[in-house]
Design a protein around this motif. Structure first.
Motif, PDB file in Angstrom:
ATOM      1  N   LEU A 220       0.831  -1.202   0.000  1.00 17.89           N
ATOM      2  CA  LEU A 220       0.000   0.000   0.000  1.00 17.89           C
ATOM      3  C   LEU A 220       0.866   1.253   0.000  1.00 17.89           C
ATOM      4  CD1 LEU A 220      -2.781   1.403   0.252  1.00 17.89           C
ATOM      5  CD2 LEU A 220      -2.549   1.152   2.730  1.00 17.89           C
TER       6      LEU A 220
ATOM      7  N   THR B 176       1.092   3.779  -3.250  1.00 15.36           N
ATOM      8  CA  THR B 176       0.636   5.160  -3.048  1.00 15.36           C
ATOM      9  C   THR B 176       1.718   6.148  -3.448  1.00 15.36           C
ATOM     10  OG1 THR B 176      -0.792   4.460  -1.236  1.00 15.36           O
ATOM     11  CG2 THR B 176      -0.277   6.787  -1.362  1.00 15.36           C
TER      12      THR B 176
ATOM     13  N   SER C  54      -4.023  10.358  -0.323  1.00 19.84           N
ATOM     14  CA  SER C  54      -2.683   9.760  -0.318  1.00 19.84           C
ATOM     15  C   SER C  54      -2.104   9.758   1.096  1.00 19.84           C
ATOM     16  CB  SER C  54      -1.755  10.519  -1.269  1.00 19.84           C
ATOM     17  OG  SER C  54      -2.225  10.415  -2.590  1.00 19.84           O
TER      18      SER C  54
ATOM     19  N   ALA D  14      -3.784   7.025   3.032  1.00 18.54           N
ATOM     20  CA  ALA D  14      -3.279   5.702   2.654  1.00 18.54           C
ATOM     21  C   ALA D  14      -1.899   5.443   3.263  1.00 18.54           C
ATOM     22  CB  ALA D  14      -3.226   5.569   1.132  1.00 18.54           C
TER      23      ALA D  14
ATOM     24  N   SER E 175      -0.976   2.637   6.017  1.00  9.57           N
ATOM     25  CA  SER E 175       0.098   1.662   5.826  1.00  9.57           C
ATOM     26  C   SER E 175       1.034   1.638   7.045  1.00  9.57           C
ATOM     27  CB  SER E 175       0.879   1.954   4.547  1.00  9.57           C
ATOM     28  OG  SER E 175       1.612   3.147   4.645  1.00  9.57           O
TER      29      SER E 175
END
Length: 185
Positions: free
Chosen positions: A20, A24, A51, A54, A58
């Motif tokens: 991920l 990204t 973004s 994300a 992560s």
């Protein structure tokens, strides 16, 4: 090695967290370029927000993989079974697979970008080098992803060893059951 479904799922969750994060970071410049300028502030702000979310997700999954692993495993997470694969080797395999996935994605993306450049050069009146220069960011991202995938695939054993050493830094050496000897009176 004695392991459980929970520990294997933790490795899988961390593998997904790395995927991920890398996806990204590598797709951000490409998406940023295609945001229309008339929607500049709202769309680009939303892109930065998604973004960032994300990337934060992560990091959260990397730091706390047990939350998701326990939900996925349920009661089976308590069952312990024997595995002939050492934890270090399991992590090495996971990093190698991740590297192969990145290398394949980078290669497919590179071929796609080069195909679009060649098709545009063939149909238009712009030379191939000029189009390659205009699409330099796309080419760089795809070459970087391919190179990082190859590097991760071939460097997986060293990376797994480094993580293992960092995790055990300052801890006493591990003793197996054979090393303990007879119990003291």
């Amino acid at each position: 090695m004695r392991t459980s479904l929970y520990s294997i799922l933790c490795i899988v969750v961390r593998l997904g967290a790395v995927m991920l994060f890398v996806e990204t970071v590598t797709s951000f410049p490409e998406i940023w370029r295609y945001v229309p300028s008339e929607f500049d502030s709202g769309m680009r702000g939303m892109l930065i927000g998604f973004s960032g979310a994300a990337i934060a997700l992560s990091f959260l999954l990397w730091l706390c993989p047990g939350l998701l692993a326990r939900l996925a495993a349920g009661e089976a997470s308590r069952e312990v079974f024997e595995s002939p694969v050492a934890p270090k080797d399991l992590q090495f395999i996971a990093f190698s697979v991740l590297g192969v996935v990145f290398a394949i994605n980078g290669l497919i993306g590179l071929v796609t970008v080069l195909f679009h450049i060649a098709l545009s050069a063939r149909l238009g009146d712009v030379a191939f080098p000029a189009l390659a220069w205009q699409n330099g960011l796309d080419l760089f991202v795809q070459v970087f992803q391919f190179s990082a995938g190859i590097g991760l695939t071939f460097g997986a054993r060293g990376l797994a060893g480094l993580l293992h050493r960092l995790r055990e830094h300052g801890l006493p050496p591990v003793r197996s059951d054979e090393d303990t000897g007879p119990p003291l009176p």
